[in-house]
Design a protein around this motif. Structure first.
Motif, PDB file in Angstrom:
ATOM      1  N   VAL A  36      65.419  22.746  27.722  1.00 10.28           N
ATOM      2  CA  VAL A  36      65.981  21.454  28.112  1.00 10.28           C
ATOM      3  C   VAL A  36      64.880  20.413  28.226  1.00 10.28           C
ATOM      4  N   VAL A  37      63.730  20.787  28.788  1.00 15.06           N
ATOM      5  CA  VAL A  37      62.619  19.842  28.911  1.00 15.06           C
ATOM      6  C   VAL A  37      62.167  19.366  27.537  1.00 15.06           C
ATOM      7  N   VAL A  38      61.979  20.309  26.624  1.00 18.07           N
ATOM      8  CA  VAL A  38      61.490  19.953  25.281  1.00 18.07           C
ATOM      9  C   VAL A  38      62.522  19.112  24.532  1.00 18.07           C
ATOM     10  N   LEU A  39      63.772  19.548  24.545  1.00 17.14           N
ATOM     11  CA  LEU A  39      64.804  18.821  23.808  1.00 17.14           C
ATOM     12  C   LEU A  39      65.045  17.428  24.382  1.00 17.14           C
ATOM     13  N   SER A  40      65.036  17.309  25.697  1.00 14.79           N
ATOM     14  CA  SER A  40      65.270  15.988  26.282  1.00 14.79           C
ATOM     15  C   SER A  40      64.068  15.070  26.079  1.00 14.79           C
ATOM     16  N   ALA A  41      62.859  15.622  26.040  1.00 20.09           N
ATOM     17  CA  ALA A  41      61.690  14.795  25.756  1.00 20.09           C
ATOM     18  C   ALA A  41      61.714  14.297  24.318  1.00 20.09           C
ATOM     19  N   VAL A  42      62.110  15.157  23.397  1.00 20.43           N
ATOM     20  CA  VAL A  42      62.228  14.743  21.990  1.00 20.43           C
ATOM     21  C   VAL A  42      63.347  13.710  21.843  1.00 20.43           C
ATOM     22  N   ALA A  43      64.459  13.935  22.521  1.00 24.53           N
ATOM     23  CA  ALA A  43      65.554  12.959  22.469  1.00 24.53           C
ATOM     24  C   ALA A  43      65.124  11.628  23.078  1.00 24.53           C
ATOM     25  N   ASN A  44      64.327  11.687  24.126  1.00 27.41           N
ATOM     26  CA  ASN A  44      63.836  10.462  24.752  1.00 27.41           C
ATOM     27  C   ASN A  44      62.933   9.689  23.791  1.00 27.41           C
ATOM     28  N   MET A  45      62.082  10.392  23.056  1.00 24.40           N
ATOM     29  CA  MET A  45      61.237   9.719  22.066  1.00 24.40           C
ATOM     30  C   MET A  45      62.084   9.107  20.957  1.00 24.40           C
ATOM     31  N   ALA A  46      63.075   9.846  20.481  1.00 25.13           N
ATOM     32  CA  ALA A  46      63.923   9.340  19.397  1.00 25.13           C
ATOM     33  C   ALA A  46      64.708   8.116  19.849  1.00 25.13           C
ATOM     34  N   VAL A  47      65.211   8.156  21.065  1.00 25.59           N
ATOM     35  CA  VAL A  47      65.961   7.022  21.594  1.00 25.59           C
ATOM     36  C   VAL A  47      65.038   5.826  21.800  1.00 25.59           C
ATOM     37  N   SER A  48      63.798   6.084  22.183  1.00 25.57           N
ATOM     38  CA  SER A  48      62.852   4.987  22.401  1.00 25.57           C
ATOM     39  C   SER A  48      62.540   4.245  21.108  1.00 25.57           C
ATOM     40  N   TYR A  49      62.443   4.977  20.014  1.00 22.32           N
ATOM     41  CA  TYR A  49      62.132   4.341  18.733  1.00 22.32           C
ATOM     42  C   TYR A  49      63.353   3.754  18.048  1.00 22.32           C
ATOM     43  N   GLY A  50      64.524   4.209  18.426  1.00 26.87           N
ATOM     44  CA  GLY A  50      65.744   3.710  17.793  1.00 26.87           C
ATOM     45  C   GLY A  50      66.256   2.454  18.458  1.00 26.87           C
ATOM     46  N   ASP A  51      67.288   1.908  17.863  1.00 30.90           N
ATOM     47  CA  ASP A  51      67.916   0.699  18.389  1.00 30.90           C
ATOM     48  C   ASP A  51      69.099   1.123  19.254  1.00 30.90           C
ATOM     49  N   THR A  52      68.781   1.627  20.444  1.00 29.14           N
ATOM     50  CA  THR A  52      69.810   2.143  21.346  1.00 29.14           C
ATOM     51  C   THR A  52      69.711   1.431  22.691  1.00 29.14           C
ATOM     52  N   PRO A  53      70.763   1.492  23.481  1.00 24.33           N
ATOM     53  CA  PRO A  53      70.721   0.844  24.799  1.00 24.33           C
ATOM     54  C   PRO A  53      69.726   1.535  25.743  1.00 24.33           C
ATOM     55  N   VAL A  54      69.303   0.810  26.740  1.00 25.85           N
ATOM     56  CA  VAL A  54      68.337   1.331  27.709  1.00 25.85           C
ATOM     57  C   VAL A  54      68.931   2.476  28.518  1.00 25.85           C
ATOM     58  N   VAL A  55      70.234   2.475  28.682  1.00 23.32           N
ATOM     59  CA  VAL A  55      70.893   3.522  29.463  1.00 23.32           C
ATOM     60  C   VAL A  55      70.659   4.897  28.833  1.00 23.32           C
ATOM     61  N   ALA A  56      70.675   4.977  27.511  1.00 21.55           N
ATOM     62  CA  ALA A  56      70.428   6.250  26.838  1.00 21.55           C
ATOM     63  C   ALA A  56      68.999   6.720  27.082  1.00 21.55           C
TER      64      ALA A  56
END
Length: 78
Positions: free
Chosen positions: A34-54
């Motif tokens: 969960v730590v690894v997957l959520s950290a990777v998802a956090n990086m992907a969301v940071s680089y994408g055009d997504t809302p801050v809530v995500a």
């Protein structure tokens, strides 16, 4: 006469060891996943055009799982 060699690879005479994976091992592995997957998802969301809530949600999950791992490790030392 029992073998007292600490470098012996076979444990044929040891009856007090339990074979298999414990529940604690499974929980720890799942928390690391969960730590690894959520950290990777956090990086992907940071680089994408997504809302801050995500981004905040992914970060919250990462911190929660990492904190749970830390608490479990500290409680295991007692």
């Amino acid at each position: 006469m029992p073998h007292t060699d600490p470098y012996r690879l076979s444990d044929a005479g040891d009856g007090d060891r339990t074979d298999g994976v414990s529940r604690s091992d499974i929980v720890r592995t799942l928390l690391w996943a969960v730590v690894v997957l959520s950290a990777v998802a956090n990086m992907a969301v940071s680089y994408g055009d997504t809302p801050v809530v995500a981004n905040l949600a992914c970060g919250f999950v990462t911190v929660l799982a990492a904190g749970t791992l830390a608490v479990r490790a500290l409680r295991g030392r007692r």
